[in-house]
Design a protein around this motif. Structure first.
Motif, PDB file in Angstrom:
ATOM      1  N   SER A  26       0.830  -1.212   0.000  1.00 24.03           N
ATOM      2  CA  SER A  26       0.000   0.000   0.000  1.00 24.03           C
ATOM      3  C   SER A  26       0.863   1.260   0.000  1.00 24.03           C
ATOM      4  O   SER A  26       0.463   2.279  -0.548  1.00 24.03           O
ATOM      5  CB  SER A  26      -0.981   0.001   1.175  1.00 24.03           C
ATOM      6  OG  SER A  26      -0.310   0.226   2.384  1.00 24.03           O
ATOM      7  N   ASP A  33      -5.274   2.549  -1.128  1.00 22.54           N
ATOM      8  CA  ASP A  33      -5.989   1.329  -1.524  1.00 22.54           C
ATOM      9  C   ASP A  33      -7.368   1.237  -0.882  1.00 22.54           C
ATOM     10  O   ASP A  33      -8.363   0.972  -1.561  1.00 22.54           O
ATOM     11  CB  ASP A  33      -5.168   0.081  -1.135  1.00 22.54           C
ATOM     12  CG  ASP A  33      -3.915  -0.071  -1.970  1.00 22.54           C
ATOM     13  OD1 ASP A  33      -4.035  -0.079  -3.203  1.00 22.54           O
ATOM     14  OD2 ASP A  33      -2.825  -0.179  -1.386  1.00 22.54           O
ATOM     15  N   MET A  34      -7.441   1.450   0.420  1.00 21.59           N
ATOM     16  CA  MET A  34      -8.718   1.297   1.129  1.00 21.59           C
ATOM     17  C   MET A  34      -9.746   2.336   0.690  1.00 21.59           C
ATOM     18  O   MET A  34     -10.931   2.044   0.607  1.00 21.59           O
ATOM     19  CB  MET A  34      -8.511   1.369   2.641  1.00 21.59           C
ATOM     20  CG  MET A  34      -7.769   0.182   3.209  1.00 21.59           C
ATOM     21  SD  MET A  34      -8.630  -1.350   2.807  1.00 21.59           S
ATOM     22  CE  MET A  34      -7.274  -2.394   2.405  1.00 21.59           C
ATOM     23  N   GLU A  36      -9.920   3.608  -2.323  1.00 23.25           N
ATOM     24  CA  GLU A  36     -10.394   3.152  -3.636  1.00 23.25           C
ATOM     25  C   GLU A  36     -11.374   1.988  -3.484  1.00 23.25           C
ATOM     26  O   GLU A  36     -12.355   1.903  -4.221  1.00 23.25           O
ATOM     27  CB  GLU A  36      -9.212   2.749  -4.530  1.00 23.25           C
ATOM     28  CG  GLU A  36      -8.335   3.902  -4.945  1.00 23.25           C
ATOM     29  CD  GLU A  36      -9.072   4.990  -5.711  1.00 23.25           C
ATOM     30  OE1 GLU A  36      -9.894   4.663  -6.599  1.00 23.25           O
ATOM     31  OE2 GLU A  36      -8.833   6.179  -5.430  1.00 23.25           O
ATOM     32  N   LEU A  37     -11.139   1.125  -2.525  1.00 24.62           N
ATOM     33  CA  LEU A  37     -12.075   0.018  -2.287  1.00 24.62           C
ATOM     34  C   LEU A  37     -13.418   0.551  -1.801  1.00 24.62           C
ATOM     35  O   LEU A  37     -14.478   0.071  -2.226  1.00 24.62           O
ATOM     36  CB  LEU A  37     -11.498  -0.968  -1.270  1.00 24.62           C
ATOM     37  CG  LEU A  37     -10.292  -1.775  -1.737  1.00 24.62           C
ATOM     38  CD1 LEU A  37      -9.807  -2.692  -0.624  1.00 24.62           C
ATOM     39  CD2 LEU A  37     -10.603  -2.574  -2.988  1.00 24.62           C
ATOM     40  N   ARG A  38     -13.379   1.533  -0.902  1.00 24.25           N
ATOM     41  CA  ARG A  38     -14.642   2.124  -0.419  1.00 24.25           C
ATOM     42  C   ARG A  38     -15.435   2.765  -1.554  1.00 24.25           C
ATOM     43  O   ARG A  38     -16.660   2.777  -1.529  1.00 24.25           O
ATOM     44  CB  ARG A  38     -14.365   3.157   0.673  1.00 24.25           C
ATOM     45  CG  ARG A  38     -14.153   2.553   2.043  1.00 24.25           C
ATOM     46  CD  ARG A  38     -14.152   3.611   3.140  1.00 24.25           C
ATOM     47  NE  ARG A  38     -12.920   4.363   3.185  1.00 24.25           N
ATOM     48  CZ  ARG A  38     -11.792   3.954   3.756  1.00 24.25           C
ATOM     49  NH1 ARG A  38     -11.752   2.779   4.346  1.00 24.25           N
ATOM     50  NH2 ARG A  38     -10.718   4.718   3.750  1.00 24.25           N
ATOM     51  N   ASN A  41     -13.905   0.744  -6.486  1.00 21.70           N
ATOM     52  CA  ASN A  41     -12.986   0.664  -7.613  1.00 21.70           C
ATOM     53  C   ASN A  41     -12.549  -0.796  -7.808  1.00 21.70           C
ATOM     54  O   ASN A  41     -11.695  -1.307  -7.103  1.00 21.70           O
ATOM     55  CB  ASN A  41     -11.772   1.568  -7.358  1.00 21.70           C
ATOM     56  CG  ASN A  41     -10.822   1.616  -8.531  1.00 21.70           C
ATOM     57  OD1 ASN A  41     -10.750   0.703  -9.339  1.00 21.70           O
ATOM     58  ND2 ASN A  41     -10.071   2.704  -8.613  1.00 21.70           N
ATOM     59  N   MET A  42     -13.150  -1.441  -8.790  1.00 14.66           N
ATOM     60  CA  MET A  42     -12.889  -2.857  -9.049  1.00 14.66           C
ATOM     61  C   MET A  42     -11.460  -3.097  -9.515  1.00 14.66           C
ATOM     62  O   MET A  42     -10.846  -4.117  -9.171  1.00 14.66           O
ATOM     63  CB  MET A  42     -13.873  -3.388 -10.097  1.00 14.66           C
ATOM     64  CG  MET A  42     -13.720  -4.867 -10.367  1.00 14.66           C
ATOM     65  SD  MET A  42     -14.010  -5.905  -8.931  1.00 14.66           S
ATOM     66  CE  MET A  42     -15.781  -5.871  -8.879  1.00 14.66           C
ATOM     67  N   ALA A  45      -9.290  -3.107  -6.550  1.00 10.54           N
ATOM     68  CA  ALA A  45      -9.584  -4.320  -5.779  1.00 10.54           C
ATOM     69  C   ALA A  45      -8.905  -5.541  -6.395  1.00 10.54           C
ATOM     70  O   ALA A  45      -8.343  -6.374  -5.672  1.00 10.54           O
ATOM     71  CB  ALA A  45     -11.098  -4.542  -5.706  1.00 10.54           C
ATOM     72  N   LEU A  48      -5.131  -5.258  -5.684  1.00  8.71           N
ATOM     73  CA  LEU A  48      -4.868  -5.532  -4.275  1.00  8.71           C
ATOM     74  C   LEU A  48      -5.088  -7.012  -3.960  1.00  8.71           C
ATOM     75  O   LEU A  48      -4.305  -7.624  -3.242  1.00  8.71           O
ATOM     76  CB  LEU A  48      -5.753  -4.660  -3.384  1.00  8.71           C
ATOM     77  CG  LEU A  48      -5.470  -4.722  -1.888  1.00  8.71           C
ATOM     78  CD1 LEU A  48      -4.068  -4.213  -1.579  1.00  8.71           C
ATOM     79  CD2 LEU A  48      -6.500  -3.900  -1.123  1.00  8.71           C
ATOM     80  N   GLY A  49      -6.129  -7.589  -4.524  1.00  7.49           N
ATOM     81  CA  GLY A  49      -6.385  -9.022  -4.333  1.00  7.49           C
ATOM     82  C   GLY A  49      -5.269  -9.877  -4.904  1.00  7.49           C
ATOM     83  O   GLY A  49      -4.873 -10.880  -4.310  1.00  7.49           O
ATOM     84  N   CYS A 115      -3.336  -8.341 -11.426  1.00 11.33           N
ATOM     85  CA  CYS A 115      -3.702  -9.429 -10.514  1.00 11.33           C
ATOM     86  C   CYS A 115      -3.059 -10.733 -10.968  1.00 11.33           C
ATOM     87  O   CYS A 115      -2.440 -11.446 -10.173  1.00 11.33           O
ATOM     88  CB  CYS A 115      -5.222  -9.570 -10.464  1.00 11.33           C
ATOM     89  SG  CYS A 115      -5.818 -10.951  -9.475  1.00 11.33           S
TER      90      CYS A 115
END
Length: 130
Positions: A26, A33-34, A36-38, A41-42, A45, A48-49, A115
């Motif tokens: 991060s 990152d968090m 963008e997740l909130r 933002n796929m 995600a 990050l995954g 990913c």
């Protein structure tokens, strides 16, 4: 009783290494990152995954193949360095594609590709762990 203590210590170390790996990743991204997740933002995600799974693959194989926590941590560090190198190499070989900008803009294709880069590197590096 000793076996239970060893398992507990191993699990705690694995969780800490996984968490540390995600924190370092991060720090590498120019966006949060968090956040963008909130936003939903796929692309972020997926990236990050992929980082999480790539890290988990290396960590899992390192834990499975080493009796010593120290050797597990060493192999994790080697594998993790390879994941970081893969991220920077991906940026280098795609000079016309500013990866972090595309991820922040929600480009799912870039997120999915990154990913799979992380997953591929995780599998490839884990095959080196003996």
């Amino acid at each position: 009783m000793t076996i239970v203590i060893n398992i507990v210590v191993s699990v705690v170390v694995i969780f800490l290494l996984q968490y540390l790996g995600m924190v370092i990743f991060s720090w590498m991204t120019p966006y949060r990152d968090m956040e963008e997740l909130r936003k939903g933002n796929m692309a972020a995600a997926l990236a990050l995954g992929g980082k999480f799974l790539g890290t988990a693959i290396i960590l899992g194989v390192a834990a499975y193949t080493n009796d010593s926590i120290w050797f597990m941590m060493l192999w994790f560090a080697v594998g993790y360095a390879c994941l970081i190198a893969a991220y920077w190499l991906f940026e280098l070989v795609t000079p016309k594609l500013k990866v972090s900008e595309h991820l922040q803009q929600g480009n799912v294709a870039v997120g999915a590709l990154l990913c799979f880069v992380f997953l591929g590197i995780g599998f490839a590096v884990s095959s080196l762990i003996i």
